[in-house]
Design an enzyme around this catalytic site. Structure first.
Site, mmCIF file in Angstrom:
data_model
loop_
_atom_site.group_PDB
_atom_site.id
_atom_site.type_symbol
_atom_site.label_atom_id
_atom_site.label_comp_id
_atom_site.label_asym_id
_atom_site.label_seq_id
_atom_site.Cartn_x
_atom_site.Cartn_y
_atom_site.Cartn_z
ATOM 1 N N ALA A 262 30.701 38.326 37.766
ATOM 2 C CA ALA A 262 31.903 38.532 38.564
ATOM 3 C C ALA A 262 32.724 37.249 38.565
ATOM 4 O O ALA A 262 32.252 36.217 38.089
ATOM 5 C CB ALA A 262 31.532 38.889 40.004
ATOM 6 N N MET A 263 33.924 37.328 39.130
ATOM 7 C CA MET A 263 34.800 36.154 39.131
ATOM 8 C C MET A 263 35.536 36.058 40.465
ATOM 9 O O MET A 263 36.139 37.023 40.929
ATOM 10 C CB MET A 263 35.780 36.269 37.951
ATOM 11 C CG MET A 263 36.748 35.121 37.843
ATOM 12 S SD MET A 263 35.885 33.549 37.546
ATOM 13 C CE MET A 263 36.968 32.446 38.422
ATOM 14 N N GLU A 264 35.513 34.842 41.013
ATOM 15 C CA GLU A 264 35.973 34.610 42.387
ATOM 16 C C GLU A 264 37.474 34.362 42.514
ATOM 17 O O GLU A 264 37.896 33.637 43.443
ATOM 18 C CB GLU A 264 35.213 33.402 42.952
ATOM 19 C CG GLU A 264 35.552 32.038 42.306
ATOM 20 C CD GLU A 264 34.607 31.608 41.180
ATOM 21 O OE1 GLU A 264 33.983 32.487 40.572
ATOM 22 O OE2 GLU A 264 34.521 30.403 40.909
ATOM 23 N N GLU A 298 30.465 35.551 45.295
ATOM 24 C CA GLU A 298 31.914 35.425 45.023
ATOM 25 C C GLU A 298 32.686 35.185 46.315
ATOM 26 O O GLU A 298 33.630 34.405 46.353
ATOM 27 C CB GLU A 298 32.456 36.660 44.301
ATOM 28 C CG GLU A 298 31.730 37.026 43.013
ATOM 29 C CD GLU A 298 31.483 35.884 42.052
ATOM 30 O OE1 GLU A 298 32.333 34.976 41.957
ATOM 31 O OE2 GLU A 298 30.415 35.878 41.398
ATOM 32 N N HIS A 301 32.412 31.615 47.347
ATOM 33 C CA HIS A 301 33.249 30.720 46.538
ATOM 34 C C HIS A 301 34.614 30.468 47.183
ATOM 35 O O HIS A 301 35.274 29.489 46.854
ATOM 36 C CB HIS A 301 33.503 31.340 45.156
ATOM 37 C CG HIS A 301 32.542 30.899 44.087
ATOM 38 N ND1 HIS A 301 32.175 29.594 43.899
ATOM 39 C CD2 HIS A 301 31.905 31.606 43.111
ATOM 40 C CE1 HIS A 301 31.340 29.512 42.859
ATOM 41 N NE2 HIS A 301 31.150 30.715 42.369
ATOM 42 N N GLU A 320 29.096 25.818 41.580
ATOM 43 C CA GLU A 320 28.130 26.878 41.270
ATOM 44 C C GLU A 320 26.755 26.617 41.896
ATOM 45 O O GLU A 320 26.155 27.522 42.469
ATOM 46 C CB GLU A 320 28.013 27.069 39.754
ATOM 47 C CG GLU A 320 29.302 27.579 39.090
ATOM 48 C CD GLU A 320 29.836 28.877 39.678
ATOM 49 O OE1 GLU A 320 29.127 29.542 40.461
ATOM 50 O OE2 GLU A 320 31.001 29.220 39.370
HETATM 51 N N1 HT7 Z 1 32.683 31.425 38.444
HETATM 52 C C1 HT7 Z 1 32.462 32.589 37.647
HETATM 53 C C2 HT7 Z 1 32.293 32.204 36.231
HETATM 54 C C3 HT7 Z 1 32.692 33.252 35.252
HETATM 55 C C4 HT7 Z 1 32.837 33.008 33.893
HETATM 56 C C5 HT7 Z 1 32.699 31.866 33.165
HETATM 57 C C6 HT7 Z 1 32.924 31.952 31.782
HETATM 58 C C7 HT7 Z 1 33.247 33.122 31.189
HETATM 59 C C8 HT7 Z 1 33.402 34.277 31.950
HETATM 60 C C9 HT7 Z 1 33.188 34.210 33.305
HETATM 61 N N2 HT7 Z 1 33.254 35.159 34.249
HETATM 62 C C10 HT7 Z 1 32.948 34.547 35.458
HETATM 63 C C11 HT7 Z 1 31.309 33.402 38.087
HETATM 64 C C12 HT7 Z 1 30.559 32.861 39.226
HETATM 65 O O1 HT7 Z 1 29.732 31.999 39.068
HETATM 66 O O2 HT7 Z 1 30.810 33.241 40.341
HETATM 67 ZN ZN ZN Z 2 29.738 31.226 40.992
#
Ligand code: HT7
Ligand code: ZN
Length: 874
Positions: A262-264, A298, A301, A320
């Site tokens: 996932a992505m924050e 997330e 974060h 992280e």
């Molecule tokens: N901070 C996010 C890192 C992440 C990421 C890094 C590289 C390529 C694709 C990615 N998608 C998400 C995830 C996290 O640690 O919460």
């Molecule tokens: Zn993270």
């Protein structure tokens, strides 16, 4: 390829005060207009050139203060747009074009299930527009999205919605403004036809936050657990750290094609649908727990990463490691603190310890990289979290909280370093933590060797601890807290007192002592010790080390049965199992019959019969160490011996305890609807551990078939299918077929069907993997599907992958080469199982090396794959 070094860090010579982005979305020709208010901010280099990052995009126009530049006014290559502005403050407008439909790398702006989405961390924003793509450039973002309304009813970006309206030609637009400055890696855009569930959360300061989860319409019935997890996370962060959410809206979008979990992104998290979607029929307990912890991660974060971000990518563990630590603590509080600790240690040992001992070993603060995406590692995340935990272990929970408070007070809105974090911890507690620095810059798992000397006459017990790193005295000794306790051989706790001169290096912690090992070698003396005690070492796994203790079988038996510390009880059972398997390996090598170590069998019996033990802990204690963990104990891995002994041990335990296992299994059969709740999870866990043993006996396979056919919940169905998958019987084939019939339209469940077959311990596994790769539902563009076949085969099918013929290695190498052109991030992550080639026997060593060499010889190798393969071969 270029190597980037931490030592070369320089602040940016320009700041971007604000950015206004306009996206005119089109699958093959998206137009991005980027208007930035820039200021010159001289750094030590005295350079006035403005070097913007940009890749895989077409530059259409470039304007400064309303003047269109011509090609002579700038330099343009594959990676940079370089301008030489003469003013200190100016408006820069850049128009570019990209083709999200053709973007299979899933970095930057791409398409997933017909929708648009972005992934900018670490360096994806520069594939969307030209920018200073570095985390220490913070800016105010305003984003306008224009798109066809029928295809893209939902238009989302970070922050608050400020405007939305229809346009001619069936288009519409939305404008979002983020009131918090942020680095571009936290930018996000989502557009498409999505459904949503909505809820609200009232913050502790009384504000109402609009919570939204967006998913593809067919998944709308699988969002409740994610929403509940989000609300729990928000509450926990307020209670534990006083951290409150800061925008009026928090959005989560679930997508099927995603490189990581996932992505924050600020206010608009994008999630791999695996970490959002769940209902009892489709998701296991492990899935439910994964969702709860990734949603929390997330969310956390928002403060540790977003409000306070990283100065540069070498500081990745700052956000992280800290955020993983926070999510671990959260999950412990939600479920069970000792169970969570044991699970995290298992993960660390089976994934991070090997990484730290292999060719990709790096400190939690790497000093250089070729491709940053390769450094989202178990070391940066999980060992990083262990290092954060060290602060809490040393300072106590209250001291740690004081440090966190000071960290936010000092650095809110800034891009900072791991030193800033350490200084906040130290200053808030008025202690010197400078020795902690060594954990950030030295790679490898520290080994601590404990020795004891008991002087019966003086009644003193001397405990000597010695630390080494990669077999040597570390360049800088680490600060290693070792939590210990004492008991008699009858299992009764003992209170021992340290000698007066040791008081500074020891602290009393409940029924334990915290020893602070700061020297290469240190003695800790306890006085008035009437008899030699049993020592319980490294309670709660108080440091991420390998501890070699003088404890032998009698001590391990006492600890496994009586220690007050759940972690050490579990650890002692593992040590007994390991001892049993190690003597088995020797017997195998000497062609002697295999046997179970009596003390291990006795401990197994007593755990199985112990009605006072928490069921989850019991399940963990009855689970054998993985084959790879056994393998880690050897310099050259005796693969066939380990496989034979592992198999034998399971079979022998199943035979010896078949009655008790069956009784336990049956006592845990409950006919209740699925609940994601501690006791119910524990029951299923223990029941399925019993099933695994029972299924080692052919007469019990019917139990698994029956459990499969009950279809009570996905945890039980999948456990049954998993044990059946190792048997090539008509029943097994029938169940696999039925599972496919039931779930072929649900991609996350179908991933499980692929995974189970990729992990199966069957003789013709290579043919099975090839069949899976050719299956009409296998998609190279979908990371979850790729991981469920190739990731599982390389990482979890240890025996199948390491077939002596080398066909497993060849297959993986061919697939890496294929994926290199489709999705380099995914391709490079598949290489890891080959990288440990030096640990295997000479035949396998050669074949693994050849497989790596075949990858390295490939034309157009991505930086991602190149870095891993070249380091593996070095
Ligand atoms: N901070 C996010 C890192 C992440 C990421 C890094 C590289 C390529 C694709 C990615 N998608 C998400 C995830 C996290 O640690 O919460
Ligand atoms: Zn993270």
């Amino acid at each position: 390829p270029v190597t980037h070094y931490l030592k070369d860090y320089q602040p940016s010579n320009y700041q971007i005060d604000s950015i206004e982005l306009t996206f005119d979305l089109d699958p093959l020709a998206t137009r991005v207009t980027n208007v930035m208010q820039m200021t010159f901010s001289p750094n030590a280099s005295d350079d006035r050139r403005l070097v913007l990052n940009g890749q895989k995009i077409t530059l259409l126009e470039c304007w400064i203060n309303g003047n269109l530049l011509s090609a002579e006014d700038y330099d343009l290559d594959d990676e940079f747009l370089t301008l030489s502005p003469s003013l200190d403050a100016f408006e820069l407008k850049i128009v570019t074009q990209c083709a999200p439909q053709n973007n299979t790398s899933l970095e930057g702006l791409y398409r997933t299930s017909g929708n648009y989405c972005t992934q900018c961390e670490a360096l994806g924003f520069q594939t969307i527009t030209y920018y200073l793509d570095r985390p220490d450039v913070l800016s105010f973002f305003t984003t306008k999205i224009i798109a066809d309304k029928s295809q893209n009813a939902v238009l989302l970006s970070n922050g608050n919605l400020v405007e939305a309206s229809d346009l001619p030609d069936g288009k519409h637009y939305a404008v979002w403004h983020d009131p918090f400055k942020k680095p571009c890696y936290l930018f996000a855009l989502v557009a498409g036809n999505l459904s949503l569930i909505q809820d609200t959360y009232q913050t502790m300061d009384g504000r109402l936050v609009d919570l939204r989860i967006y998913v593809e319409p067919q998944n709308i019935d699988k969002c409740d657990h994610a929403m509940a997890s989000l609300k729990k996370s928000m509450q926990w962060d307020e209670e534990r750290y006083g951290l409150v959410y800061d925008l009026d809206i928090y959005m989560i979008v679930a997508v099927d094609d995603f490189n990581m979990g996932a992505m924050e992104n600020k206010g608009l998290n994008v999630f791999n649908s695996k970490f959002v979607l769940a209902k009892p029929e489709t998701a296991t307990d492990v899935d439910y727990e994964g969702i709860e912890s990734v949603i929390a991660h997330e969310y956390f974060h928002n403060w540790t990463g977003n409000r306070v971000t990283c100065r540069d990518w070498f500081q990745l563990t700052l956000k992280e490691g800290l955020t993983v630590f926070r999510d671990q603590e959260f999950t412990g509080d939600m479920l069970s603190i000792p169970v969570k600790r044991i699970e995290d240690v298992k993960r660390l040992r089976s994934n991070q310890f090997p990484e730290d001992a292999g060719p990709m070993a790096h400190p939690i603060q790497p000093q250089s990289y070729i491709e940053m995406n390769n450094f989202y590692t178990m070391t940066v995340y999980e060992k990083g979290a262990e290092v954060v935990r060290l602060y809490q272990t040393l300072l106590g929970r209250d001291g740690f909280r004081k440090g966190m408070d000071l960290y936010f007070q000092r650095h809110d809105g800034q891009a900072v370093t791991v030193e800033d974090f350490r200084n906040a911890m130290a200053d808030a507690n008025h202690v010197d933590l400078s020795q902690m620095q060594a954990w950030y810059v030295q790679e490898g798992t520290p080994v601590v060797t404990a020795k004891t000397h008991y002087d019966a006459k003086l009644q003193t017990l001397t405990l000597s601890l010695e630390q080494t790193l990669k077999g040597k005295v570390p360049q800088q000794p680490l600060m290693i807290p070792v939590l210990i306790g004492f008991m008699g051989y009858d299992g009764q706790p003992l209170t021992l007192m340290p000698s007066v001169q040791d008081k500074n290096s020891l602290e009393e912690r409940g029924d334990s002592w915290l020893l602070k090992l700061t020297e290469p070698k240190q003695d800790f003396i306890f006085e008035q010790v009437a008899t030699y005690p049993v020592i319980s070492y490294l309670r709660d796994f108080s440091a991420p080390i390998i501890l070699k203790t003088p404890n032998a079988l009698p001590e391990l038996e006492v600890l496994a049965q009586y220690d007050s510390n759940a972690f050490v009880r579990w650890e002692s059972m593992q040590a007994l199992a390991l001892a049993s398997m190690e003597q088995g390996v020797s017997a195998y090598q000497q062609q002697q019959p295999l046997t179970l170590l009596p003390s291990f069998a006795a401990a197994f019996a007593s755990v199985l019969a112990d009605s006072s033990l928490d069921l989850s802990l019991k399940a963990l204690a009855l689970t054998l160490p993985e084959m790879t963990y056994v393998a880690d104990q050897y310099t050259e891995i005796p693969l066939e011996a380990i496989q034979a002994v592992h198999q034998f041990t399971q079979q022998a335990l199943a035979e010896k305890f078949s009655q008790a296992l069956l009784q336990t299994y049956e006592s845990l059969q409950v006919n209740e609807p699925y609940r994601y709740e501690k006791q119910a999870i524990a029951q299923r866990k223990l029941k399925n551990v019993c099933l695994k043993y029972l299924a080692k006996l052919p007469q019990n396979l019917a139990i698994a078939v029956n459990q499969f056919e009950q279809k009570s919940n996905m945890t039980d169905v999948l456990s049954a299918l998993e044990v059946l998958s190792h048997h090539q019987t008509a029943d097994s084939a029938k169940c696999l077929q039925a599972f496919y019939q039931d779930w072929s339209k649900d991609s996350l469940v179908l991933d499980k069907w692929f995974s189970i077959q990729a992990a199966a311990q069957v003789p013709d596994i290579l043919a099975q993997i090839n069949q899976l790769l050719q299956h009409p539902d296998f998609k190279y563009t979908n990371p979850n599907r790729v991981r469920s076949v190739l990731g599982v085969f390389g990482r979890l099918n240890w025996v199948g992958f390491h077939q002596a013929s080398g066909t497993g290695y060849q297959l993986l190498a061919e697939q890496v080469i294929k994926l290199n052109g489709i999705n380099p991030q995914i391709a490079s992550r598949l290489v890891a199982p080959l990288s440990h080639w030096k640990r295997y026997d000479s035949g396998r060593r050669l074949l693994m090396r050849q497989a790596l060499e075949s990858i390295l010889a490939t034309e157009n190798l991505s930086k991602d794959v190149y870095e891993i393969v070249s380091r593996s071969l070095a």
